[in-house]
Structures are given as C-alpha cells and as structure tokens.
Scaffold this active site. Structure first.
Site, PDB file in Angstrom:
ATOM      1  N   CYS A  26     -23.796 -27.834  14.210  1.00  0.00           N
ATOM      2  CA  CYS A  26     -23.616 -26.326  13.546  1.00  0.00           C
ATOM      3  C   CYS A  26     -23.999 -25.205  14.546  1.00  0.00           C
ATOM      4  O   CYS A  26     -23.745 -25.188  15.514  1.00  0.00           O
ATOM      5  CB  CYS A  26     -24.507 -25.932  12.231  1.00  0.00           C
ATOM      6  SG  CYS A  26     -26.180 -27.203  12.513  1.00  0.00           S
ATOM      7  N   HIS A 555     -36.251 -23.120  46.207  1.00  0.00           N
ATOM      8  CA  HIS A 555     -36.083 -22.020  47.405  1.00  0.00           C
ATOM      9  C   HIS A 555     -36.873 -21.725  48.232  1.00  0.00           C
ATOM     10  O   HIS A 555     -37.484 -20.860  48.222  1.00  0.00           O
ATOM     11  CB  HIS A 555     -35.172 -20.907  46.730  1.00  0.00           C
ATOM     12  CG  HIS A 555     -33.745 -20.974  47.306  1.00  0.00           C
ATOM     13  ND1 HIS A 555     -33.861 -19.605  48.660  1.00  0.00           N
ATOM     14  CD2 HIS A 555     -32.176 -21.079  47.242  1.00  0.00           C
ATOM     15  CE1 HIS A 555     -32.682 -19.771  48.429  1.00  0.00           C
ATOM     16  NE2 HIS A 555     -31.877 -20.518  48.142  1.00  0.00           N
TER      17      HIS A 555
END
Length: 633
Positions: A26, A555
C-alpha cells in the site's frame, strides 16, 4: 535495484521465498501473506535499517517501510523472483484464519493497488471544484471539461480496474476480470434506460424495476454500474471459480481461447441477470444503513471514528471501511463516514510538532522533522511508529485531538464528495456540487482544532525526554527508539555544504544526502567498518558498504575521472574488508590542483532514503575519525 540489500534481508527474514503465499503493498507497507508466520524473524525485521516496524493484522504480515515502499516492493519481487503479476503466489491456500481476517485480506488485496491513482484523480477533481468555487473557471470552459474528464475517468470506469485487481486476488485471468468490468459499464447497455421500458418486474415492492431488454427471454434489470464496487468484486469472485472449472476440463491445446470463451459466456449474463442487480441493491442498502447510523448522532460517530482511526490504521482495520467509502460515493454521491476521520493526521502532527519543540534529544528531533513534514501530506506512519506510539501518552493525545476534530466534522455535516488526496491535499474533497458550504468550513475548522489541541495538550503536559524508550514497538525496554550509525570523517580539511559543489548531481542531492570536504591532506581513511564495494579504475571514487548497511560514496574532486588514475595511489582493492581509520587511498592534492581540477570531495550516503535523517556535523574543520555524519535509523 536501489534497495537490493534491504530486499534480500527482508526476504531472508520472512522465511524466504518459499514461505510467501502472496505480496502486495500500500502507501507505506509491504503486505505479505506467509505460509507460516512463525518462520519470520519479527524482532530482526523491526530493528533492520530501512524498516519502521512490523505488524501482524488481518491475516497479513505487514512490514512498514515508509513513502518509498513501491521501490522496495519492486526490488523484493526482483530479488525473490516472485511472479506476483501472474498470481503465481496463490493466496487461496488453505489457512486457518477467521472470517474477519479473510475479509480484511480480500479488501486490501482488491483495493490497495488502485488507491494511489484513485487519490490522484480525486485530487484533480477536487482542485477543479475549488477553481469553480473561486470563479477562476466556469463549468462550460474547455479547461474545466478536460480536467473533469481526468478527474472522473478512473472512478467512472472503476469496475474495469477492480476487475483486474479482483482477478489478481482471486487468481483468475486478469483480462477476463477487466472484460467483466467493461461489460458492466458498456455504454450501449446503459443508454437503453433512456428509452421506454418493455415492462416492469417486482411491481409493488421496494425493488420494483423496469425492464428494457431480455436475454434468452429472461428479463435483464439494467443498473448503473459506473463507479460501483460490489457488483464487479462479486462477479469476479464467481467468475474465478467458473474459470477454474473450465480450466480443469478443457484440453490444454485449446485452453488459451476456450477457457475465456466459456467463462465469459457464462459469467457475463449471470452478472447482468443476477449478481449485478442483487449487488447493486445490497450496495444501496449498505449506503442507507451507514447513513442511518450516521444520522443517529453525527457527533458521536465523529468522536468514535475520529478518535480510533489511527488505531484502525495501525492494525490495518481501516480497509474494512474503504468499500463503504467508495460505495457511498457511488450510491449517495458523497460519503459522511470516512469524512469524520479527516482531523486524525493533523492531530498527530500537532503532537509531533510539540515534541519537536520540547525535546532536547537531537536524535528525536531529527526524527520528528521528517515525520511532521510527511504528516502534513497525510502519511502518518513515520509519526506514529517513530514518535508518538512508542511513548504512548503522545499517541493517546493525538487520538483525543482527532476525536474532537471528528465531532466538529459530524456537527457541521461535513462530507467527502470524491476520493481525494491525503492531508492538506484532501481539503478540496469537501467541496460539494453546489460549491463551498458549511461542511467545507467544518472540515477546515476540524483540522485546525485537531492540530491545535494536539499541539497544546502535548506541549503543556509535562513532556520529558525520559519517555523515549521503545517498549511498545521493540518489546524490549532496554532498546531505545532510535538507533544511529556514525560515519567518521575520511579526510582532514574544511567542511562544505553539498550546495557548494560545482556539480549539479551532488549539489541537488540527487545522489543522496551528505557533506563535502575541502581536503588539506592527501590521504583518505575508511569512515566505517565494512567492505570496499567499489573502487573505480580511475581511483577517483570509492564506494563502501558499512557493516550496518550504509552505502557511502567518497568522490575525490570534480571531473577527476579525466586524470585516469594519475596522482592517485590506492592502498586497498575492491572487495576488501576494511576497518574505520584504515588508509584507503593516498593522492597528491597539489598536483591535482595544478592539473586544473577542483579537489572538493563529496561524502554521500547513497541509500539516504533508508534513513529517517542524515545529520551533518556542525564542525567547520574536521580531522580523521571526527564524527562527520550521523544516520538515524
């Protein structure tokens, strides 16, 4: 496969694929039907990163995930190889469960897949009604007509969509189910009622009906089946049994077309001659009964439904009222019953806001903020399971506010005129065909009162932070409500907001939440215990999965992939197990700068959506092993 690890862990702890009969979802929950619930590791699931809690209700094993449950559902299906679309997970197995649980399970299975689109189209219809009431549009304008078509279409042709979901639930051919729904709303049949009837049957009774056509000389009592729910659900239920009968006797070589052929020839006339009329009369009776009960005392009904609505939601019992809502909208053109629950989510967020302002516990505060925001839009599971229910008294206070809000809705005669959105998006749903009236103002007053009462009672009730133990959900008074994982700094340098990174994907948070560091030393250490899951061939980016499940991306610099590994010296290889503080990489940051590259380094939690919050350090400068990010689970 964004949630592949979470999906695998969930499957492992519900007893594996072989223990699953069916799986649906749901708005916030994965709804399993398990062969043996004793094989599920409930305590493990409750404490799992990415799982809010686990509830057993209505014959279902419900794993509460949050707003991103569709993505988790997709990954669970993919990881487990579940063939749910083909109904391979048979939900009709012999189970020892009572009639009520079977009813709740059937209703949720049939209706839950439709609610998202049903709410979306209802919102469009509601906003269209609002534009008319504010005289921005007229009901003859092209804009109004197009928007109304978008808003009306799904609800008008609801039998077709329920034909699909019911067929899926009852393990019938999905397209047979849709065809049976299409027959009920076929325009050529409904248009016959505009002409002169052939004769009238059941004359002198309350169900006296004109007859406009016959089938094999048997009178067909035509009904309006658009937007109806009971006729198609019963039709598909009967059709599934008839289809199985034909499937058992028709040879395999011709089953593909003869089973649908025989099933439709039997079930379609049966639905028009018997099932449809009886179900329609039953629907009208149900509408009259609910309206009669409501009319006895709208205020008492409001107190009862408003006050207990959140309890119903916790145990999944609210599904029993969904067919009543849709049936009333079809038969009465409005619903006064579910309308009484509108204040519940606002009472809940009023309590959460008070706790958020009162608490000095940063962990609790960090949970309360996203719970409050999602509650504004009607999704209250984070507020219920994360904040109020474990502390008991706040949950009771929210129920009191909701009960008063329900009483106001009942007293003001507020009604739902469409199945619209949740939270603030539900407001236009209270605008009737005649425009803004007392009932609409009652809806506004109720949510304001519910919110204010929840906030005021909670704020002045002597809340203390000692009330943070999760003895309701975890069933262990030693377990605190919120678990956290600390990610230490992998670099030494100056912290920066991600918005300062000159890369749109990082700056917009598309890759996840986190922080950036302008490094002052050319060394990267592991921020956690875990596994080095990714080491790019160019060495400019490192992916780590912690032992607790956090997915961390480091990074180094912007566009440094162009250096092709130059100036980087890795000390580990992909797949290595690593420890917090272990040196992962050395790099010559001055040489990288001289090459013309920005050395700012984002540290991102790639699976941020698995966490209630990612709390950033407030330090301007960080050293190795300083706490950089705190992940709230």
């Amino acid at each position: 496969m964004k949630y592949e690890k979470l999906a695998k862990d969930i499957l492992d702890n519900v007893g594996g694929k072989e223990n699953i009969n069916s799986l649906t979802h749901c708005i916030t929950r994965l709804r399993f039907k398990l062969k043996d619930e004793s094989k599920a590791n409930t305590d493990v699931l409750k404490k799992m990163n990415g799982v809010v809690t686990v509830i057993k209700s209505g014959g279902q094993y419900q794993v509460v995930i949050g707003n991103h449950v569709p993505d988790v559902y997709a990954d669970v299906v993919a990881v487990g190889g579940l063939n749910v679309e083909d109904g391979a997970q048979d939900s009709s197995v012999d189970e020892k469960k009572n009639l009520f649980n079977s009813f709740i399970d059937t209703i949720s299975g049939v209706f839950s897949p439709t609610l998202g689109v049903l709410a979306a189209t209802g919102m469009i219809k509601g906003f269209n009604a609002l534009l008319i009431s504010l005289k921005i549009l007229t009901n003859t304008s092209g804009t109004y007509i197009v928007l109304n078509a978008i808003g009306d279409s799904f609800f008008y042709f609801l039998p077709i969509f329920l034909g699909y979901t019911a067929a899926k639930k009852f393990n019938a051919n999905h397209f047979i189910g849709m065809t049976l729904g299409a027959i009920l709303v076929y325009p050529a049949l409904s248009s016959l009622t505009a002409g002169k009837p052939l004769y009238t049957v059941l004359t002198g009774t309350v169900i006296s009906s004109p007859v406009y056509l016959t089938f094999l000389k048997i009178p067909v009592i035509l009904m309006s089946y658009s937007s109806s729910v009971i006729p198609i659900v019963l039709t598909v239920y009967v059709g599934a049994k008839i289809e199985r009968f034909f499937r058992s006797i028709i040879p395999d070589v011709v089953k593909t077309f003869l089973v649908p052929f025989c099933t439709l020839l039997v079930v379609a006339p049966l639905s028009l001659l018997v099932i449809g009329p009886i179900a329609t009369w039953a629907g009208k009776l149900l509408g009259a009964v609910t309206l009669g009960m409501y009319s006895l005392s709208p205020i008492i009904a409001g107190i009862f439904l408003g006050g207990l609505w959140q309890v119903f939601v916790i145990f999944g019992l609210h599904w029993g009222l969904v067919p009543i809502l849709i049936n009333n909208l079809s038969v009465l053109k409005y619903d006064p019953i579910i309308a009484l629950t509108f204040g519940a989510s606002f009472a809940q967020i009023g309590v959460v806001l008070a706790i958020m302002l009162k608490t000095k516990d940063q962990k609790l505060k960090s949970i309360s903020i996203p719970a409050f925001i999602s509650g504004i839009f009607g999704v209250t599971e984070p507020a219920i399971y994360g904040v109020t229910l474990p502390r008991k008294k706040p949950f009771v206070i929210s129920c009191i506010g909701a009960a008063i809000g329900g009483a106001i809705l009942g007293a003001m005669g507020s009604k739902l005129y469409m199945f619209g959105g949740l939270g603030i998006f539900g407001i236009p749903s209270y605008i009737g065909p005649k425009g803004i009236d007392t009932g609409f103002y009652g809806a506004i007053v109720s949510i304001i009162v519910a919110f204010v009462l929840g906030f005021v009672i909670m704020f002045f009730s002597g809340y203390k932070d000692e009330e943070v133990h999760n003895d309701t959900i975890a069933e262990n008074k030693k377990d605190i409500l919120v678990k956290r994982e600390v990610v230490f700094s992998p670099l030494k340098g100056e912290t920066k907001a991600l918005t300062e990174v000159k890369d749109e994907a990082f700056a917009n948070g598309d890759l996840g939440r986190g922080i950036a560091i302008e490094p002052s030393e050319g060394k990267i250490v592991s921020p956690v215990d875990g596994v080095l899951t990714t080491l790019f061939p160019t060495f400019h980016a490192i992916g780590i999965t912690s032992n607790e499940g956090a997915e961390i991306l480091i990074h180094v610099g912007i566009n440094t992939v162009e250096l092709k590994g130059k100036h980087f010296n890795p000390k580990v290889k992909q797949g290595d197990k690593i420890k917090a503080g272990q040196v992962l990489m050395e790099m010559d940051i001055e040489a990288i700068k001289k090459e013309g590259y920005d050395i700012i380094t984002p540290i991102i939690i790639s699976n941020s959506n698995n966490y209630l919050n990612v709390v950033l350090t407030d330090k301007r400068k960080v050293d190795y092993k300083d706490e950089l990010l705190t992940l709230m689970v």
